[in-house]
Write a protein that holds these residues in place. Structure first.
Motif, PDB file in Angstrom:
ATOM      1  N   THR A   2      15.815 -16.223  -3.419  1.00 52.01           N
ATOM      2  CA  THR A   2      14.938 -16.270  -4.585  1.00 52.01           C
ATOM      3  C   THR A   2      15.065 -17.626  -5.244  1.00 52.01           C
ATOM      4  OG1 THR A   2      14.369 -15.042  -6.574  1.00 52.01           O
ATOM      5  CG2 THR A   2      16.689 -15.459  -6.233  1.00 52.01           C
ATOM      6  N   ASP A  18      10.510 -16.446  -9.229  1.00 50.03           N
ATOM      7  CA  ASP A  18       9.488 -16.084  -8.247  1.00 50.03           C
ATOM      8  C   ASP A  18       9.546 -14.579  -8.033  1.00 50.03           C
ATOM      9  OD1 ASP A  18      11.910 -16.013  -6.601  1.00 50.03           O
ATOM     10  OD2 ASP A  18      10.526 -15.885  -4.917  1.00 50.03           O
ATOM     11  N   SER A  19       8.711 -14.058  -7.132  1.00 48.62           N
ATOM     12  CA  SER A  19       8.686 -12.604  -6.938  1.00 48.62           C
ATOM     13  C   SER A  19       8.861 -12.166  -5.486  1.00 48.62           C
ATOM     14  CB  SER A  19       7.370 -12.033  -7.477  1.00 48.62           C
ATOM     15  OG  SER A  19       6.275 -12.620  -6.806  1.00 48.62           O
ATOM     16  N   SER A  29       6.398  -9.285  -0.193  1.00 53.49           N
ATOM     17  CA  SER A  29       5.693 -10.001  -1.259  1.00 53.49           C
ATOM     18  C   SER A  29       5.396  -9.074  -2.433  1.00 53.49           C
ATOM     19  CB  SER A  29       4.383 -10.574  -0.723  1.00 53.49           C
ATOM     20  OG  SER A  29       3.455  -9.520  -0.493  1.00 53.49           O
ATOM     21  N   HIS A  30       4.889  -9.663  -3.496  1.00 53.36           N
ATOM     22  CA  HIS A  30       4.503  -8.925  -4.691  1.00 53.36           C
ATOM     23  C   HIS A  30       3.400  -7.919  -4.366  1.00 53.36           C
ATOM     24  CE1 HIS A  30       2.927  -8.235  -8.789  1.00 53.36           C
ATOM     25  NE2 HIS A  30       4.190  -8.414  -9.130  1.00 53.36           N
ATOM     26  N   ARG A  31       2.602  -8.223  -3.363  1.00 51.32           N
ATOM     27  CA  ARG A  31       1.533  -7.312  -2.945  1.00 51.32           C
ATOM     28  C   ARG A  31       2.110  -5.989  -2.422  1.00 51.32           C
ATOM     29  NH1 ARG A  31      -2.511  -8.242   2.124  1.00 51.32           N
ATOM     30  NH2 ARG A  31      -3.710  -6.341   1.837  1.00 51.32           N
ATOM     31  N   GLU A  33       5.332  -4.798  -3.118  1.00 49.55           N
ATOM     32  CA  GLU A  33       6.138  -4.168  -4.157  1.00 49.55           C
ATOM     33  C   GLU A  33       6.133  -5.055  -5.387  1.00 49.55           C
ATOM     34  OE1 GLU A  33      10.456  -2.101  -4.579  1.00 49.55           O
ATOM     35  OE2 GLU A  33      10.472  -4.205  -4.045  1.00 49.55           O
ATOM     36  N   ALA A  34       6.095  -4.450  -6.559  1.00 54.49           N
ATOM     37  CA  ALA A  34       6.092  -5.221  -7.809  1.00 54.49           C
ATOM     38  C   ALA A  34       7.501  -5.736  -8.089  1.00 54.49           C
ATOM     39  CB  ALA A  34       5.587  -4.363  -8.959  1.00 54.49           C
ATOM     40  N   ASN A  35       7.861  -6.838  -7.465  1.00 48.88           N
ATOM     41  CA  ASN A  35       9.202  -7.410  -7.590  1.00 48.88           C
ATOM     42  C   ASN A  35       9.319  -8.227  -8.872  1.00 48.88           C
ATOM     43  OD1 ASN A  35       9.894  -6.449  -5.017  1.00 48.88           O
ATOM     44  ND2 ASN A  35       8.871  -8.189  -4.070  1.00 48.88           N
ATOM     45  N   GLN A  36      10.121  -7.766  -9.796  1.00 48.63           N
ATOM     46  CA  GLN A  36      10.429  -8.537 -10.995  1.00 48.63           C
ATOM     47  C   GLN A  36      11.913  -8.832 -10.970  1.00 48.63           C
ATOM     48  OE1 GLN A  36       8.665  -6.244 -14.346  1.00 48.63           O
ATOM     49  NE2 GLN A  36       7.998  -8.283 -14.942  1.00 48.63           N
ATOM     50  N   LYS A  37      12.257 -10.102 -11.104  1.00 49.15           N
ATOM     51  CA  LYS A  37      13.657 -10.508 -10.969  1.00 49.15           C
ATOM     52  C   LYS A  37      14.341 -10.772 -12.302  1.00 49.15           C
ATOM     53  CE  LYS A  37      12.744 -12.226  -6.400  1.00 49.15           C
ATOM     54  NZ  LYS A  37      12.695 -13.372  -5.513  1.00 49.15           N
ATOM     55  N   ASP A 187       7.185 -14.818 -12.837  1.00 47.08           N
ATOM     56  CA  ASP A 187       7.417 -14.238 -14.167  1.00 47.08           C
ATOM     57  C   ASP A 187       8.034 -15.319 -15.046  1.00 47.08           C
ATOM     58  OD1 ASP A 187       6.588 -11.585 -13.752  1.00 47.08           O
ATOM     59  OD2 ASP A 187       8.477 -11.112 -12.758  1.00 47.08           O
TER      60      ASP A 187
END
Length: 197
Positions: A2, A18-19, A29-31, A33-37, A187
């Motif tokens: 990351t 980044d996500s 990718s964010h597509r 899963e909604a990856n928020q770090k 984010d």
């Protein structure tokens, strides 16, 4: 891996991440899963922003371990307070979350296995596996894209018109452009500093 950056400038502190999540050669990718770090913790003095680089498990483990502690015990206003808080948290990570503490048999201390960036109204802090705590005066980055991010933030920081958010976005943009393990969307969160710089 990351990329996470934090910038302190003009009375504000900004954290950006980044996500993209990777599993070996697989990219999530964010597509997918909604990856928020970046996650927020309500602590004794207000609010702190956290992000972790490394194993994906760290995110949930630290989020849940910190949330389980009484708010008044979460002190993040200085290097010494952060050290004490994470030293108190270490046995919780071992006993409740089954953290493996062994890195190398010649290391002087048990490892907490994380690389973390934290920002709040008192500044920017890096927290590392042996509970080392560093306070950064201007900016810092962690993760696989950190070298690209640090270079971009170094170039952008002294431009007077740039805000903490502008500098953080420049760092994350460089990492997403050149690091194969970092990708948008990004984010970005900003807090006011107690003492401006």
């Amino acid at each position: 891996m990351t990329t996470v950056v934090a910038v302190r400038k003009g009375g504000q502190v900004t954290m950006a991440a980044d996500s993209l999540v990777t599993f070996g050669d697989t990219r999530l990718s964010h597509r997918a899963e909604a990856n928020q770090k970046i996650f927020t913790v309500e602590d004794a003095a207000g609010q702190s922003l956290f992000a972790v680089a490394g194993a994906a498990a760290h995110f949930l483990v630290l989020q849940h371990a910190l949330a389980a502690q009484p708010r008044e015990q979460l002190m993040f206003g200085s290097k010494h307070e952060i050290f004490r808080t994470f030293t108190m948290l270490h046995p919780v990570l071992k006993d409740s979350f089954f953290m493996q503490t062994k890195e190398d048999e010649h290391e002087p201390y048990e490892s907490s296995q994380f690389t973390m960036l934290m920002a709040n109204q008192s500044g920017i802090y890096g927290i590392y596996s042996y509970r080392e705590v560093f306070e950064f005066k201007e900016f810092w980055a962690i993760g696989s894209g950190r070298s690209f991010a640090l270079g971009a933030m170094h170039a952008a920081y002294d431009i007077k018109s740039r805000t903490s958010r502008d500098v953080a976005e420049a760092g994350i943009a460089a990492a997403c452009e050149f690091d194969r393990n970092s990708a948008p969307p990004v984010d970005v969160l900003t807090l006011k500093l107690k003492v401006s710089k």
